[in-house]
Design an enzyme around this catalytic site. Structure first.
Site, PDB file in Angstrom:
ATOM      1  N   ASP A 134     104.737  59.782 -62.535  1.00  0.00           N
ATOM      2  CA  ASP A 134     104.444  61.216 -62.488  1.00  0.00           C
ATOM      3  C   ASP A 134     105.218  61.930 -61.380  1.00  0.00           C
ATOM      4  O   ASP A 134     105.698  61.308 -60.428  1.00  0.00           O
ATOM      5  CB  ASP A 134     102.956  61.436 -62.212  1.00  0.00           C
ATOM      6  N   HIS A 150     104.229  57.051 -59.096  1.00  0.00           N
ATOM      7  CA  HIS A 150     104.990  58.288 -58.875  1.00  0.00           C
ATOM      8  C   HIS A 150     106.418  57.916 -58.489  1.00  0.00           C
ATOM      9  O   HIS A 150     106.614  57.173 -57.511  1.00  0.00           O
ATOM     10  CB  HIS A 150     104.334  59.117 -57.771  1.00  0.00           C
TER      11      HIS A 150
END
Ligand code: ZN
Length: 222
Positions: A39, A180
């Protein structure tokens, strides 16, 4: 006679190959699956490094990109898409969607969709709400596309520690792993995570493959 023997051996070879292919397919579909999801990118350096690792390991993953970041380095998004990774919508500016009006949520998603279509010529299949914050109203705006959360949280943003990310990523038996690609510590953890999941016999899938697999799996169970 010789011709007949040749024919027989060719038939045996064909049957054998067909059997091996069927077996490989059966093994492939019964293998447990894991979807690596990244993400908050793209990041101009870390995401590129991650793409190299995924290419080397022949693994496809999913990137839930923030529209405003994708606007800054569209070439990274395009490279990921062309390499066969899935690109998902993670809003335009990463707000808590449950605090916004339906119109504002729609705008967050639509702006990102438009940019991603512009970059890849492809509308994202899935949405991931920032912070996993969603309710019926937010889900309704996203329909018919699903909002996809995760079941393995590496907490990489908090620890910023490669060993910890690896440990957390392996703490559950597959599923959807949240990471991430904006942290170098996370990217550094990925080769070992892939090696370990491979060693445990897992198959790597994108988030859309994961949804299909779940649908087929529930059909099987009926
Ligand atoms: Zn996020």
């Amino acid at each position: 006679m010789r011709r007949r023997q040749l024919l027989l051996s060719l038939t045996a070879l064909a049957l054998c190959t067909r059997g091996a292919t069927a077996r490989a397919a059966a093994e492939e579909t019964s293998a447990p699956i894991v979807a690596l999801t990244f993400d908050d990118g793209p990041h101009p350096e870390h995401t590129l490094r991650l793409l190299d690792i995924l290419e080397r390991e022949n693994v496809r993953a999913t990137f839930f990109v923030i529209g405003s970041c994708a606007q800054r380095c569209p070439e990274v998004v395009q490279q990921a898409f062309k390499a066969g990774h899935e690109i998902g919508n993670h809003s335009w500016s990463h707000p808590v969607l449950t605090r916004l009006s339906a119109a504002a949520v729609a705008d967050e998603l639509a702006k990102t969709d438009a940019l991603l279509v512009d970059i890849n010529g492809d509308l994202p299949n899935t949405i991931r709400p920032p912070y996993g914050a969603m309710n019926d109203a937010v889900r309704g705006v996203g329909l018919p596309r699903p909002m996809m959360l995760w079941n393995v949280d590496t907490n990489d943003w908090r620890s910023r520690d490669t060993a910890s990310v690896q440990r957390e990523a392996m703490s559950r038996s597959g599923g959807i792993v949240l990471m991430h690609d904006i942290y170098s510590t996370t990217v550094a953890a990925v080769p070992e995570i892939i090696r370990e999941y491979k060693a445990r016999g897992f198959r790597f899938v994108t988030i859309s493959n994961y949804i299909e697999w779940q649908a087929n799996d529930s059909i099987d169970q009926v």
